[in-house]
Design an enzyme around this catalytic site. Structure first.
Site, PDB file in Angstrom:
ATOM      1  N   ASN A   1       2.886  -5.400   7.472  1.00 15.64           N
ATOM      2  CA  ASN A   1       3.506  -5.488   6.151  1.00 15.64           C
ATOM      3  C   ASN A   1       4.213  -4.160   5.882  1.00 15.64           C
ATOM      4  O   ASN A   1       4.052  -3.539   4.837  1.00 15.64           O
ATOM      5  CB  ASN A   1       2.425  -5.755   5.101  1.00 15.64           C
ATOM      6  CG  ASN A   1       2.982  -6.196   3.766  1.00 15.64           C
ATOM      7  OD1 ASN A   1       3.775  -7.131   3.692  1.00 15.64           O
ATOM      8  ND2 ASN A   1       2.581  -5.532   2.692  1.00 15.64           N
TER       9      ASN A   1
ATOM     10  N   ASN B   1       3.760  -1.337   0.907  1.00 17.82           N
ATOM     11  CA  ASN B   1       3.625  -1.959   2.211  1.00 17.82           C
ATOM     12  C   ASN B   1       2.507  -1.314   2.998  1.00 17.82           C
ATOM     13  O   ASN B   1       2.121  -0.184   2.738  1.00 17.82           O
ATOM     14  CB  ASN B   1       4.934  -1.872   2.986  1.00 17.82           C
ATOM     15  CG  ASN B   1       5.971  -2.836   2.465  1.00 17.82           C
ATOM     16  OD1 ASN B   1       6.269  -2.870   1.281  1.00 17.82           O
ATOM     17  ND2 ASN B   1       6.525  -3.634   3.336  1.00 17.82           N
ATOM     18  N   THR B   2       2.027  -2.044   4.014  1.00 19.23           N
ATOM     19  CA  THR B   2       0.850  -1.598   4.751  1.00 19.23           C
ATOM     20  C   THR B   2       0.782  -2.317   6.088  1.00 19.23           C
ATOM     21  O   THR B   2       1.119  -3.499   6.164  1.00 19.23           O
ATOM     22  CB  THR B   2      -0.427  -1.923   3.944  1.00 19.23           C
ATOM     23  OG1 THR B   2      -0.465  -1.118   2.781  1.00 19.23           O
ATOM     24  CG2 THR B   2      -1.673  -1.654   4.758  1.00 19.23           C
ATOM     25  N   THR B   3       0.335  -1.628   7.115  1.00 20.87           N
ATOM     26  CA  THR B   3      -0.030  -2.270   8.369  1.00 20.87           C
ATOM     27  C   THR B   3      -1.513  -2.005   8.605  1.00 20.87           C
ATOM     28  O   THR B   3      -1.932  -0.848   8.664  1.00 20.87           O
ATOM     29  CB  THR B   3       0.802  -1.720   9.536  1.00 20.87           C
ATOM     30  OG1 THR B   3       2.190  -1.976   9.275  1.00 20.87           O
ATOM     31  CG2 THR B   3       0.411  -2.385  10.843  1.00 20.87           C
TER      32      THR B   3
ATOM     33  N   GLY C   1       0.426  -0.529   0.204  1.00 24.16           N
ATOM     34  CA  GLY C   1       1.569  -0.524   0.329  1.00 24.16           C
ATOM     35  C   GLY C   1       2.938  -0.527   0.229  1.00 24.16           C
ATOM     36  O   GLY C   1       3.335  -0.983  -0.582  1.00 24.16           O
TER      37      GLY C   1
END
Length: 465
Positions: free
Chosen positions: A225, A279-281, A10
């Site tokens: 995130n 960043n990451t979801t 991310g």
């Protein structure tokens, strides 16, 4: 209750400094070696999602010293799973297996973890725990299968590189319980942030939502995130540390429409320099409705696509967005007379927006520095070098009746830089602040200094003189 057990990316966020009141049961000690950390399992959470679903058990595990953690979703029997990947930088284990569309249920658990690539150890550790505990074995039709994904929670958001490891993941899986999910900065979402693209750098976390329609149960979970900002259903940005001059009622459309000016100096507010951009979801949809692999895959795609309404922008090159979809196949009936998978996907899409909003905790503001007459004797007691990890240290000095701090390790201490000392403005004899866009609070406690006391605190120990 907090259950402490021994043993068993991310886009990138910017230098963060925040404070919040210490959450119930939350403690932290100076960073210790990885193998000396104590897992905190299913710790107390002010906000929880509760629901009735014995087939689905959830565990949250954390290392307070990070802070970082892991969230494990464990199923009562093997289930059918699918996956949809949207971000440009995903980190996964066994996700490709779910793309093959096999009819046989194979999946035992889904694991979300902090720690970037190192956190992937959590996924394989959960799987080996199933074998070590005798629930799975080596025969071809009884091999355990855990899948999972990670977020990046290193860099500027904390002063160490502690990661969720095998001990933490296995303890979390073994303590998984039905019907309880901690909302906000817990588990894998403990050090999550959002809005880094625009310099918002808001604290984030994990969120969930649940709905039952007749016999059909639908639950969604996410760790946010994201590089983009979290947006409510009226288009307003939910959490952001805005720069001076930004609109009071900030909307995502303000930021998106002004891109690229809103990303840099020149648009009513300056973008902080050199952000971390990983960043990451990572998300999960679970239904007890029996779905075939094609239907389950469409649910995954539909819900993942819908998340672009709540996170703007979504699924960028620098995000690692992954969504898993699971059918426990406990009931045959659908919520209506139409296309079952489309209906479930529609309900789950709205639930996912609720879950994204639930992931956002209250944003700490930090105390306002005031004209406090500092006690010279008290200031002298605070002077010294404080070590947070092998990467970060803080030198505190007294000059002309004022306190100053300067980072002396290989990285800055949030807004306290290595290249020049920053004044620590007194709030009281033991509490100080560094004014700026991102709140930064320091509290001296004997031979320790606590930066941003609370859920995201970092603790430094005074070096021996």
């Amino acid at each position: 209750m907090s259950n402490r057990q021994n043993g068993g990316q991310g886009p990138w966020s910017r230098a963060l400094g925040f404070s919040i009141l210490l959450a119930a049961g939350a403690t932290q000690v100076v960073a210790a070696p990885q193998d000396a950390l104590t897992p905190v399992i299913n710790g107390a959470a002010p906000q929880t999602l509760t629901f009735d679903w014995p087939m689905l058990r959830i565990g949250t595990g954390e290392y307070e010293e990070g802070p970082t953690g892991v969230t494990v979703f464990r199923f009562g029997r093997k289930v059918l799973g699918a996956v949809d990947v949207r971000g440009g930088g995903p980190g996964t284990v066994n996700a490709d297996f779910l793309r093959l569309g096999y009819e046989a249920p194979e999946l035992d658990a889904v694991v979300f973890s902090g720690g970037s690539w190192y956190g992937l150890e959590s996924v394989t550790a959960a799987n080996t725990a199933l074998k070590d505990d005798g629930e799975r074995g080596g025969h071809w039709d009884n091999v355990g299968l855990a899948v999972g994904s990670i977020i990046y929670d290193f860099g500027a958001r904390r002063l160490n590189e502690i990661y969720p490891d095998k001990r933490l993941a296995q303890a979390t899986l073994r303590a998984a319980q039905p019907g309880v999910f901690a909302q906000g900065p817990h588990g894998a979402g403990r050090s999550a942030v959002s809005g880094g693209l625009f310099g918002c750098n808001a604290h984030s976390g994990q969120g969930g939502a649940f709905r039952q329609i007749g016999q059909v149960k639908i639950a969604v979970f996410t760790v946010v995130n994201a590089l983009g900002v979290v947006t409510d259903r009226d288009g307003r940005v939910v959490a952001c540390h805005p720069d001076k001059g930004w609109p009071q009622d900030l909307k995502a459309s303000d930021l998106m429409g002004a891109t690229p000016d809103s990303l840099k100096p020149g648009w009513n507010g300056a973008r902080a320099a050199a952000p971390d951009r990983k960043n990451t979801t990572i998300s999960l949809v679970v239904t007890n409705r029996k779905l075939n692999p094609a239907e389950l895959q469409r649910v995954a795609v539909q819900v993942h696509t819908s998340m672009a309404r709540a996170i703007q922008p979504f699924a960028t090159e620098l995000d690692g967005d992954v969504l898993y979809a699971v059918s426990t196949a406990e009931v045959d009936a659908g919520p209506g007379d139409g296309l079952v998978s489309a209906e479930i996907g529609t309900v789950a899409s709205e639930l996912m927006w609720d879950a994204i909003l639930a992931a956002v905790p209250a944003q700490p503001q930090g105390p306002a520095p005031t004209a406090v007459a500092s006690n010279p004797t008290a200031l002298a007691r605070h002077a010294g070098e404080y070590r947070f990890s092998e990467l970060a240290s803080l030198q505190v000095t007294v000059k002309d009746g004022r306190l100053f701090g300067q980072a002396t390790g290989s990285r800055d201490v949030f807004a306290i830089k290595r290249d020049a000392p920053a004044e620590l403005v007194a709030v009281s004899d033991s509490e100080f602040a560094v004014p700026g866009r991102y709140p930064l609070t320091l509290r001296f406690e004997g031979d320790k200094v606590v930066i941003n006391p609370g859920r995201w605190q970092q603790v430094g120990a005074r070096a021996r003189r």
